[in-house]
Write an enzyme that holds these catalytic residues in place. Structure first.
Site, PDB file in Angstrom:
ATOM      1  CG  PHE A   1       5.115   7.607  -4.342  1.00 11.91           C
ATOM      2  CD1 PHE A   1       3.760   7.929  -4.447  1.00 11.91           C
ATOM      3  CD2 PHE A   1       5.492   6.652  -3.404  1.00 11.91           C
ATOM      4  CE1 PHE A   1       2.821   7.326  -3.620  1.00 11.91           C
ATOM      5  CE2 PHE A   1       4.549   6.038  -2.583  1.00 11.91           C
ATOM      6  CZ  PHE A   1       3.220   6.382  -2.698  1.00 11.91           C
TER       7      PHE A   1
ATOM      8  CD  GLU B   1       6.801  11.333   7.155  1.00 13.38           C
ATOM      9  OE1 GLU B   1       6.898  11.320   8.409  1.00 13.38           O
ATOM     10  OE2 GLU B   1       5.897  11.910   6.539  1.00 13.38           O
TER      11      GLU B   1
ATOM     12  CB  SER C   1       6.483  -1.399   7.280  1.00 12.13           C
ATOM     13  OG  SER C   1       7.652  -1.918   6.701  1.00 12.13           O
TER      14      SER C   1
ATOM     15  N   GLY D   1      33.070 -19.625  -8.834  1.00 11.32           N
ATOM     16  CA  GLY D   1      33.907 -18.466  -8.468  1.00 11.32           C
ATOM     17  C   GLY D   1      33.591 -17.259  -9.339  1.00 11.32           C
TER      18      GLY D   1
ATOM     19  CD  GLU E   1       6.773   0.428  -6.166  1.00  4.74           C
ATOM     20  OE1 GLU E   1       5.661  -0.056  -6.405  1.00  4.74           O
ATOM     21  OE2 GLU E   1       7.398   1.148  -6.966  1.00  4.74           O
TER      22      GLU E   1
ATOM     23  CB  THR F   1       9.091  -5.383   3.543  1.00  2.84           C
ATOM     24  OG1 THR F   1       8.009  -5.566   4.471  1.00  2.84           O
ATOM     25  CG2 THR F   1       9.837  -4.095   3.856  1.00  2.84           C
TER      26      THR F   1
HETATM   27  C1  LIG Z   1      16.396   2.073  -2.913  1.00  4.71           C
HETATM   28  C2  LIG Z   1      15.110   2.447  -2.265  1.00  4.71           C
HETATM   29  C3  LIG Z   1      14.177   3.194  -2.975  1.00  4.71           C
HETATM   30  C4  LIG Z   1      12.994   3.625  -2.366  1.00  4.71           C
HETATM   31  N1  LIG Z   1      12.137   4.453  -3.042  1.00  4.71           N
HETATM   32  C5  LIG Z   1      11.088   5.007  -2.378  1.00  4.71           C
HETATM   33  C6  LIG Z   1      10.291   6.028  -2.997  1.00  4.71           C
HETATM   34  O1  LIG Z   1      10.501   6.401  -4.157  1.00  4.71           O
HETATM   35  N2  LIG Z   1       9.295   6.600  -2.272  1.00  4.71           N
HETATM   36  C7  LIG Z   1       9.017   6.218  -0.990  1.00  4.71           C
HETATM   37  O2  LIG Z   1       8.107   6.778  -0.399  1.00  4.71           O
HETATM   38  N3  LIG Z   1       9.752   5.264  -0.372  1.00  4.71           N
HETATM   39  C8  LIG Z   1      10.781   4.658  -1.037  1.00  4.71           C
HETATM   40  N4  LIG Z   1      11.558   3.712  -0.420  1.00  4.71           N
HETATM   41  C9  LIG Z   1      11.234   3.308   0.948  1.00  4.71           C
HETATM   42  C10 LIG Z   1      10.734   1.874   1.034  1.00  4.71           C
HETATM   43  O3  LIG Z   1       9.437   1.770   0.511  1.00  4.71           O
HETATM   44  C11 LIG Z   1      10.852   1.453   2.512  1.00  4.71           C
HETATM   45  O4  LIG Z   1      12.230   1.316   2.786  1.00  4.71           O
HETATM   46  C12 LIG Z   1      10.099   0.165   2.800  1.00  4.71           C
HETATM   47  O5  LIG Z   1       8.717   0.330   2.675  1.00  4.71           O
HETATM   48  C13 LIG Z   1      10.413  -0.359   4.200  1.00  4.71           C
HETATM   49  O6  LIG Z   1      10.336   0.632   5.166  1.00  4.71           O
HETATM   50  P1  LIG Z   1      11.564   0.847   6.187  1.00  4.71           P
HETATM   51  O7  LIG Z   1      12.802   0.901   5.382  1.00  4.71           O
HETATM   52  O8  LIG Z   1      11.249   1.984   7.066  1.00  4.71           O
HETATM   53  O9  LIG Z   1      11.618  -0.492   7.016  1.00  4.71           O
HETATM   54  P2  LIG Z   1      10.792  -0.815   8.350  1.00  4.71           P
HETATM   55  O10 LIG Z   1       9.354  -0.505   8.138  1.00  4.71           O
HETATM   56  O11 LIG Z   1      11.474  -0.209   9.515  1.00  4.71           O
HETATM   57  O12 LIG Z   1      10.932  -2.398   8.411  1.00  4.71           O
HETATM   58  C14 LIG Z   1      12.073  -3.057   8.953  1.00  4.71           C
HETATM   59  C15 LIG Z   1      11.734  -4.560   8.987  1.00  4.71           C
HETATM   60  O13 LIG Z   1      10.566  -4.767   9.840  1.00  4.71           O
HETATM   61  C16 LIG Z   1       9.582  -5.490   9.106  1.00  4.71           C
HETATM   62  N5  LIG Z   1       8.265  -5.086   9.577  1.00  4.71           N
HETATM   63  C17 LIG Z   1       7.763  -3.831   9.715  1.00  4.71           C
HETATM   64  N6  LIG Z   1       6.488  -3.887  10.150  1.00  4.71           N
HETATM   65  C18 LIG Z   1       6.181  -5.209  10.294  1.00  4.71           C
HETATM   66  C19 LIG Z   1       5.022  -5.924  10.703  1.00  4.71           C
HETATM   67  N7  LIG Z   1       3.882  -5.279  11.031  1.00  4.71           N
HETATM   68  N8  LIG Z   1       5.064  -7.271  10.723  1.00  4.71           N
HETATM   69  C20 LIG Z   1       6.192  -7.928  10.386  1.00  4.71           C
HETATM   70  N9  LIG Z   1       7.326  -7.309   9.978  1.00  4.71           N
HETATM   71  C21 LIG Z   1       7.321  -5.982   9.935  1.00  4.71           C
HETATM   72  C22 LIG Z   1       9.839  -5.118   7.652  1.00  4.71           C
HETATM   73  O14 LIG Z   1       9.276  -6.070   6.774  1.00  4.71           O
HETATM   74  C23 LIG Z   1      11.353  -5.120   7.625  1.00  4.71           C
HETATM   75  O15 LIG Z   1      11.815  -6.445   7.516  1.00  4.71           O
HETATM   76  C24 LIG Z   1      12.722   3.241  -1.035  1.00  4.71           C
HETATM   77  C25 LIG Z   1      13.648   2.453  -0.322  1.00  4.71           C
HETATM   78  C26 LIG Z   1      14.823   2.075  -0.927  1.00  4.71           C
HETATM   79  C27 LIG Z   1      15.815   1.268  -0.120  1.00  4.71           C
END
Ligand SMILES: Cc1cc2nc3c(=O)[nH]c(=O)nc-3n(C[C@H](O)[C@H](O)[C@H](O)COP(=O)(O)OP(=O)(O)OC[C@H]3O[C@@H](n4cnc5c(N)ncnc54)[C@H](O)[C@@H]3O)c2cc1C
Length: 381
Positions: free
Chosen positions: A122, A126, A131, A339, A362, A364
């Site tokens: 899925f 990007e 988020s 430990g 899926e 945060t």
């Molecule tokens: C191991 C792994 C597997 C994954 N698998 C998939 C996959 O199969 N397909 C896919 O599409 N994606 C996948 N992801 C992506 C994942 O869904 C995203 O990493 C996640 O949704 C968070 O997006 P970001 O990393 O860009 O963090 P960001 O969106 O940059 O967030 C950084 C921080 O800001 C906070 N934040 C952002 N917006 C707000 C707001 N409006 N209010 C308060 N806090 C906020 C977040 O909660 C977080 O604490 C995967 C990620 C990992 C690490």
């Protein structure tokens, strides 16, 4: 339709034995090799695990959400990377097709997804779009009977071995999610490439990588639903996926609690097993109470989803509570082991790292809070 109770009990029993006898002894090897052994993947296919959620007419087991959650709890009792092997086929990689696919699209792909012959991923996230997932930048430009897709998708689970990606790409200029459409993108199309797997904190054996799309000609027949429906489809897929992940969190918590009870009953300090010290008991009691609450929330919500209720708020609440809960349970487990909790041989520090992901992907915890608040305000309480 739910399986008859005897068949379902036999399935649970088979999965439980597979986890206990086959997978748990391999946890250390999977961590060291950062890979799931091929023969284990083969056995997962034979057991039907790749097709848990897919209808029987397409060769899957056709489990209800409540049944799938019960299976996911069992699978949670071992290193989560095992579940991830088929997790995208069961969840985020297949459900867009299940929910919005045409009969022809389903007939073409679902039997091979259900059998595990092909792996699906899925692709929503990007480099600049996490988020705020409606802000997708990957473009899909219509060119006769095809769309030409260009962009980069980041952290895509199972991208290393996926044969088929559900890709969210922008087809219109409408702001946010309204201009986004969903496409089935086979890996063998020209212009598709996958990056090197990322180095991660935990869940070794489960890989994430970039999916690069360079002017990929995707047949218009591969669009899921209408133009502009892609974001809605992605949200519905995640809504369902959150319950599955919550159930896995419950399983890991139950496993950790059992490990804590075994260790605390054996390990002696001050002349008696540490399980007899009330401050250790308090930690076990807190973990048990929270795991029971999460189990009840997950199974109740899954049952309501099966009954056709709107459970957007409840699914987000389950994901929020269960993923935070298992983090606290893992933290207490490290403490109870002392430990040994910090030393790799005991496996507790590995699970501590593994469960950290559940609060991030899926959606945060913060995004779940926003969904819970939005839906609660909408419902008036
Ligand atoms: C191991 C792994 C597997 C994954 N698998 C998939 C996959 O199969 N397909 C896919 O599409 N994606 C996948 N992801 C992506 C994942 O869904 C995203 O990493 C996640 O949704 C968070 O997006 P970001 O990393 O860009 O963090 P960001 O969106 O940059 O967030 C950084 C921080 O800001 C906070 N934040 C952002 N917006 C707000 C707001 N409006 N209010 C308060 N806090 C906020 C977040 O909660 C977080 O604490 C995967 C990620 C990992 C690490």
């Amino acid at each position: 339709m739910a399986l008859d109770p005897e068949t379902f009990d036999a399935l649970i029993d088979m999965v439980r034995r597979f986890v206990t006898e086959r997978l748990r002894p391999l946890e250390g090897d999977v961590e060291a090799a950062d890979a799931i052994p091929d023969d284990v993947v083969r056995e997962m296919r034979e057991m039907g695990l790749f097709g848990l959620s897919i209808a029987e007419e397409y060769g899957g087991l056709g489990l209800t959400m409540a049944e799938e959650c019960r299976v996911a709890i069992e699978l949670g009792r071992t290193t989560p990377a095992f579940r991830s092997t088929f997790g995208t086929n069961v969840g985020i990689g297949s459900q867009g097709l299940v929910m919005a696919g045409s009969d022809a699209q389903k007939a073409e792909w679902l039997p091979r997804i259900a059998s595990g012959e092909i792996v699906t991923s899925f692709a929503l996230t990007e480099p600049d779009v996490g988020s705020d997932s409606g802000a997708v930048k990957t473009r899909a430009v219509k060119d006769g009977d095809t769309y030409r897709l260009s962009g980069t998708k980041r952290y895509i689970t199972n991208a290393d071995k996926a044969d088929l990606f559900t890709v969210m790409a922008r087809t219109g200029d409408e702001p946010g999610g309204r201009g986004v459409s969903a496409f089935l993108v086979p890996r063998d199309l020209p212009g598709v490439s996958v990056g090197e797997p990322e180095k991660k904190m935990g869940q070794k054996g489960a890989k994430v990588a970039d999916l690069n799309l360079d002017d990929v000609p995707v047949p218009a027949a591969n669009r899921l639903g209408e133009e502009g429906q892609g974001f809605k489809i992605a949200m519905q897929v995640l809504d369902r996926g959150r319950l599955h992940i919550s159930a896995v969190c419950v399983g890991v918590a139950e496993r950790l609690i059992a490990d804590c009870v075994a260790y605390a009953s054996e390990r002696k300090q001050f002349g008696k097993p540490i399980a007899e010290h009330q401050l250790i008991q308090a930690m076990i009691a807190d973990s048990k109470t929270e795991a029971l609450a999460a189990r009840a929330l997950v199974l109740e919500t899954a049952g309501r989803k099966d009954a056709g209720d709107n459970v957007v708020m409840e699914s987000a609440a389950a994901k929020y509570f269960a993923s935070e809960m298992v983090g606290r349970v893992a933290d207490r487990a490290v403490q109870i082991f002392g430990g040994a909790g910090y030393i790799s041989d005991y496996g507790i520090e590995r699970l501590y790292r593994d469960v950290r992901l559940f609060r991030i992907y899926e959606g945060t915890s913060q995004i779940q809070q926003l969904i819970i608040a939005r839906e609660t305000l909408k419902r008036g309480g």
